[in-house]
Design a protein around this motif. Structure first.
Motif, short mmCIF file in Angstrom:
data_model
loop_
_atom_site.label_atom_id
_atom_site.label_comp_id
_atom_site.label_asym_id
_atom_site.label_seq_id
_atom_site.Cartn_x
_atom_site.Cartn_y
_atom_site.Cartn_z
N GLN A 79 37.83 20.75 34.90
CA GLN A 79 38.14 22.07 34.37
C GLN A 79 36.88 22.93 34.28
O GLN A 79 36.88 24.09 34.69
N PHE A 80 35.81 22.37 33.75
CA PHE A 80 34.56 23.11 33.62
C PHE A 80 33.96 23.40 34.99
O PHE A 80 33.50 24.50 35.27
N GLY A 81 34.02 22.40 35.86
CA GLY A 81 33.51 22.58 37.22
C GLY A 81 34.27 23.65 37.99
O GLY A 81 33.67 24.41 38.75
N SER A 82 35.58 23.72 37.78
CA SER A 82 36.35 24.74 38.48
C SER A 82 36.01 26.13 37.97
O SER A 82 35.99 27.09 38.74
N PHE A 83 35.73 26.23 36.68
CA PHE A 83 35.27 27.51 36.13
C PHE A 83 33.96 27.93 36.79
O PHE A 83 33.81 29.06 37.24
N LEU A 84 33.01 26.99 36.86
CA LEU A 84 31.72 27.30 37.50
C LEU A 84 31.88 27.64 38.97
O LEU A 84 31.25 28.57 39.48
N LEU A 85 32.73 26.88 39.66
CA LEU A 85 32.97 27.13 41.08
C LEU A 85 33.57 28.51 41.30
O LEU A 85 33.13 29.25 42.18
N ALA A 86 34.54 28.87 40.48
CA ALA A 86 35.15 30.20 40.60
C ALA A 86 34.11 31.28 40.36
O ALA A 86 34.08 32.29 41.07
N TYR A 87 33.25 31.07 39.39
CA TYR A 87 32.20 32.03 39.09
C TYR A 87 31.22 32.15 40.27
O TYR A 87 30.87 33.25 40.69
N LEU A 88 30.81 31.01 40.82
CA LEU A 88 29.88 31.03 41.95
C LEU A 88 30.51 31.66 43.18
O LEU A 88 29.87 32.44 43.88
N LEU A 89 31.77 31.30 43.46
CA LEU A 89 32.45 31.88 44.62
C LEU A 89 32.61 33.39 44.46
O LEU A 89 32.59 34.12 45.45
N SER A 90 32.77 33.83 43.23
CA SER A 90 32.87 35.27 42.98
C SER A 90 31.60 36.00 43.38
O SER A 90 31.64 37.13 43.87
N ASP A 91 30.47 35.34 43.17
CA ASP A 91 29.19 35.94 43.56
C ASP A 91 28.93 35.82 45.06
O ASP A 91 28.39 36.73 45.68
N VAL A 92 29.30 34.69 45.64
CA VAL A 92 29.03 34.44 47.05
C VAL A 92 29.97 35.24 47.96
O VAL A 92 29.55 35.78 48.98
N PHE A 93 31.24 35.32 47.58
CA PHE A 93 32.25 36.03 48.37
C PHE A 93 32.89 37.13 47.53
O PHE A 93 34.05 37.02 47.14
#
Length: 126
Positions: A79-93
């Motif tokens: 759950q925490f990792g998916s939050f971080l991934l969504a945040y990072l993907l928001s910046d990358v794409f």
């Protein structure tokens, strides 16, 4: 497991995910209203409440599993990792339209987390 049972399991996952989201939202609002708490404090209380609900119902009713500390840690990590991934993907794409961007995250991340939970989090612990 048949395709139909996989789809039913995914539907249950989505149902309890929506309920957990609503619990988070209404808990945060209630904490802000009744305790005039900060948004951060309210969301922290709401996260813990919704996370607990989600872990219990995903364990019992979606994955028909038993409670185990290792599964709890895995569930939190996903759950925490998916939050971080969504945040990072928001910046990358970045998507110029914030509404579309949010919709994409809400559509993609539950499928990703469901798959990880199904094949890793709730795999039987020995």
């Amino acid at each position: 497991m048949s395709i139909k049972s996989h789809i039913l399991q995914l539907a249950k996952y989505g149902f309890f995910g929506v309920l957990a989201t609503l619990i988070h939202l209404f808990t945060a609002w209630a904490v802000i209203y009744f305790f005039t708490a900060s948004v951060f404090s309210a969301n922290l209380v709401a996260f813990v409440t919704a996370f607990g609900f989600s872990y219990i119902f995903q364990t019992l009713y979606v994955f028909n599993s038993s409670f185990h500390f290792v599964k709890f840690i895995k569930f939190f990590s996903v759950q925490f990792g998916s939050f971080l991934l969504a945040y990072l993907l928001s910046d990358v794409f970045p998507v110029p339209n914030g509404y579309l961007h949010t919709l994409l995250i809400v559509a993609i991340m539950p499928i990703v987390t469901f798959t990880i939970h199904k094949f890793w989090t709730f795999k039987e612990v020995r």
